[in-house]
Enzyme design. Sequence first.
Site, PDB file in Angstrom:
ATOM      1  N   ARG A 142       7.012  22.470  21.753  1.00 58.08           N
ATOM      2  CA  ARG A 142       6.739  22.775  20.067  1.00 58.08           C
ATOM      3  C   ARG A 142       5.484  22.557  19.907  1.00 58.08           C
ATOM      4  O   ARG A 142       5.517  22.827  18.346  1.00 58.08           O
ATOM      5  CB  ARG A 142       7.829  21.839  19.553  1.00 58.08           C
ATOM      6  CG  ARG A 142       9.237  21.700  20.077  1.00 58.08           C
ATOM      7  CD  ARG A 142       9.879  20.330  19.270  1.00 58.08           C
ATOM      8  NE  ARG A 142       9.398  19.426  19.888  1.00 58.08           N
ATOM      9  CZ  ARG A 142      10.136  18.226  19.765  1.00 58.08           C
ATOM     10  NH1 ARG A 142      10.986  18.297  19.008  1.00 58.08           N
ATOM     11  NH2 ARG A 142       9.649  17.219  19.855  1.00 58.08           N
ATOM     12  N   TYR A 188      20.519   7.059  26.141  1.00 50.80           N
ATOM     13  CA  TYR A 188      19.278   7.471  26.738  1.00 50.80           C
ATOM     14  C   TYR A 188      19.812   7.651  27.251  1.00 50.80           C
ATOM     15  O   TYR A 188      19.862   8.539  28.714  1.00 50.80           O
ATOM     16  CB  TYR A 188      18.712   7.077  26.571  1.00 50.80           C
ATOM     17  CG  TYR A 188      16.468   7.114  27.153  1.00 50.80           C
ATOM     18  CD1 TYR A 188      16.749   8.854  27.189  1.00 50.80           C
ATOM     19  CD2 TYR A 188      16.521   6.421  28.004  1.00 50.80           C
ATOM     20  CE1 TYR A 188      15.701   9.368  27.923  1.00 50.80           C
ATOM     21  CE2 TYR A 188      16.076   7.344  29.491  1.00 50.80           C
ATOM     22  CZ  TYR A 188      15.131   8.371  29.010  1.00 50.80           C
ATOM     23  OH  TYR A 188      14.375   8.970  30.171  1.00 50.80           O
TER      24      TYR A 188
HETATM   25  P1  NDP Z   1       5.948  12.307  26.232  1.00 44.97           P
HETATM   26  O1  NDP Z   1       6.983  12.145  25.549  1.00 44.97           O
HETATM   27  O2  NDP Z   1       4.605  11.857  26.892  1.00 44.97           O
HETATM   28  O3  NDP Z   1       6.621  14.576  26.766  1.00 44.97           O
HETATM   29  C1  NDP Z   1       7.839  14.591  26.252  1.00 44.97           C
HETATM   30  C2  NDP Z   1       7.288  16.091  26.603  1.00 44.97           C
HETATM   31  O4  NDP Z   1       8.833  16.385  25.974  1.00 44.97           O
HETATM   32  C3  NDP Z   1       6.316  16.220  25.788  1.00 44.97           C
HETATM   33  O5  NDP Z   1       5.650  17.716  26.199  1.00 44.97           O
HETATM   34  C4  NDP Z   1       7.312  17.234  24.129  1.00 44.97           C
HETATM   35  O6  NDP Z   1       6.482  18.149  23.367  1.00 44.97           O
HETATM   36  C5  NDP Z   1       8.829  18.405  25.268  1.00 44.97           C
HETATM   37  N1  NDP Z   1       9.566  17.733  23.990  1.00 44.97           N
HETATM   38  C6  NDP Z   1      10.468  16.175  23.805  1.00 44.97           C
HETATM   39  N2  NDP Z   1      11.673  17.436  23.137  1.00 44.97           N
HETATM   40  C7  NDP Z   1      11.394  18.569  22.762  1.00 44.97           C
HETATM   41  C8  NDP Z   1      12.306  19.684  22.234  1.00 44.97           C
HETATM   42  N3  NDP Z   1      13.136  19.282  21.285  1.00 44.97           N
HETATM   43  N4  NDP Z   1      11.665  21.017  22.870  1.00 44.97           N
HETATM   44  C9  NDP Z   1      11.213  21.705  23.614  1.00 44.97           C
HETATM   45  N5  NDP Z   1      10.073  20.554  23.983  1.00 44.97           N
HETATM   46  C10 NDP Z   1      10.550  18.769  23.916  1.00 44.97           C
HETATM   47  O7  NDP Z   1       7.206  12.066  27.916  1.00 44.97           O
HETATM   48  P2  NDP Z   1       7.584  11.675  29.002  1.00 44.97           P
HETATM   49  O8  NDP Z   1       6.380  12.853  29.950  1.00 44.97           O
HETATM   50  O9  NDP Z   1       7.044  10.458  29.596  1.00 44.97           O
HETATM   51  O10 NDP Z   1       8.356  12.576  29.298  1.00 44.97           O
HETATM   52  C11 NDP Z   1       8.408  13.725  30.211  1.00 44.97           C
HETATM   53  C12 NDP Z   1       9.957  13.184  30.865  1.00 44.97           C
HETATM   54  O11 NDP Z   1      10.051  12.623  31.658  1.00 44.97           O
HETATM   55  C13 NDP Z   1      10.969  13.293  29.872  1.00 44.97           C
HETATM   56  O12 NDP Z   1      12.177  13.719  30.062  1.00 44.97           O
HETATM   57  C14 NDP Z   1      11.540  11.431  30.040  1.00 44.97           C
HETATM   58  O13 NDP Z   1      13.005  11.299  30.060  1.00 44.97           O
HETATM   59  C15 NDP Z   1      11.208  12.031  31.508  1.00 44.97           C
HETATM   60  N6  NDP Z   1      10.933   9.999  31.629  1.00 44.97           N
HETATM   61  C16 NDP Z   1      10.058   9.362  31.476  1.00 44.97           C
HETATM   62  C17 NDP Z   1       9.643   7.738  31.480  1.00 44.97           C
HETATM   63  C18 NDP Z   1       8.200   7.072  31.169  1.00 44.97           C
HETATM   64  O14 NDP Z   1       8.622   6.203  31.522  1.00 44.97           O
HETATM   65  N7  NDP Z   1       7.383   7.900  30.224  1.00 44.97           N
HETATM   66  C19 NDP Z   1      10.290   8.054  33.229  1.00 44.97           C
HETATM   67  C20 NDP Z   1      11.446   8.334  33.653  1.00 44.97           C
HETATM   68  C21 NDP Z   1      11.444   9.681  33.282  1.00 44.97           C
HETATM   69  P3  NDP Z   1       6.948  18.911  22.232  1.00 44.97           P
HETATM   70  O15 NDP Z   1       6.724  17.668  21.365  1.00 44.97           O
HETATM   71  O16 NDP Z   1       5.585  19.702  21.764  1.00 44.97           O
HETATM   72  O17 NDP Z   1       7.838  19.477  22.115  1.00 44.97           O
HETATM   73  C1  8X3 Z   2      12.374   6.417  31.175  1.00 45.54           C
HETATM   74  C2  8X3 Z   2      12.381   4.799  31.355  1.00 45.54           C
HETATM   75  O1  8X3 Z   2      13.580   2.373  32.137  1.00 45.54           O
HETATM   76  O2  8X3 Z   2      12.355   4.121  29.858  1.00 45.54           O
HETATM   77  O3  8X3 Z   2      13.449   7.154  31.487  1.00 45.54           O
HETATM   78  O4  8X3 Z   2      14.464   4.441  30.554  1.00 45.54           O
HETATM   79  S1  8X3 Z   2      12.762   3.487  31.360  1.00 45.54           S
END
Ligand code: NDP
Ligand code: 8X3
Length: 252
Positions: A34, A153
């Site tokens: 976004r 979540y």
């Molecule tokens: P970040 O917050 O750094 O990145 C999240 C990304 O998702 C951003 O680029 C954001 O872009 C995009 N996003 C969120 N909402 C929307 C939307 N409505 N439309 C389009 N894009 C969207 O987090 P992570 O890189 O850590 O997360 C990436 C994935 O990994 C997620 O699915 C998260 O649940 C998962 N995850 C993360 C973990 C962690 O500990 N970090 C562990 C396990 C899984 P923008 O805001 O520009 O739209």
């Molecule tokens: C992100 C990792 O443990 O915060 O998916 O759910 S945790």
Amino acid sequence: MKRTALITGATSGFGEAIARRLATECYDLILAGRRQERLEALKTELEANGDVKVLTLCFDVRSYEDVEKNLGHLPDEWKKVDVLINNAGLAVGLAPIHEGNVDDWERMIDTNVKGLLYVTRVISPGMVERCSGHIINIGSIAGREVYPNGNVYCATKHAVRALSQAMRLELVPYGIRTTLIAPGAAETEFSLVRFKGDGQRADTVYQGFEPLTAQDIADTVSYVLSAPAHVDLQDILIMPTAQAAATVFHKE
Ligand code: NDP
Ligand code: 8X3
């Protein structure tokens, strides 16, 4: 031969790191998110550094209309998406079920579950038609375990796991590979988003142990994509060495 990868959530964290990695590995990239300025900055950086073409698409995965408008009418040279990385997602809030904020619940369900479905619905028919493709879904340890106050979540990531299994079952006749990558704690903007901009609270999540990095997830994606055509790495759990389960950490 060049291939095309579409990465959702490419403006930060895992998505941005995956984009940087695949830009060095013979992929042209469709980067979605976004935040337009971040998408443009990444495109400029990647195209300046290497032999990669980048198409940026700014839309919210929660709107099927916007997903269809952006991904359903790709320019001809971008129509053949070889790899879809369903990464966009978020956690918002950390509260027991009886105190949960309904808007937070809806943001998580609409982004993590419905957004992933919308993007997959628009992109997967081309893969089925071509009898080739690879869909990588970013799940979580929260898709295998539930932890206190993580209720919705965790439910969304359990849904991502179920949908990944469904995709595998339903797309196998078409030679399409699917992979679920489920990370434990990784330091990105994830906790900043979860705690609605409270950086101090976000920092405490990663104190006392070495979390995963976005680069670790990009390495995993690269490994998954480098497997020979007859190999599908179907389900990967990747944890920090200091984290054994959703709530079990060895902290110094
Ligand atoms: P970040 O917050 O750094 O990145 C999240 C990304 O998702 C951003 O680029 C954001 O872009 C995009 N996003 C969120 N909402 C929307 C939307 N409505 N439309 C389009 N894009 C969207 O987090 P992570 O890189 O850590 O997360 C990436 C994935 O990994 C997620 O699915 C998260 O649940 C998962 N995850 C993360 C973990 C962690 O500990 N970090 C562990 C396990 C899984 P923008 O805001 O520009 O739209
Ligand atoms: C992100 C990792 O443990 O915060 O998916 O759910 S945790």
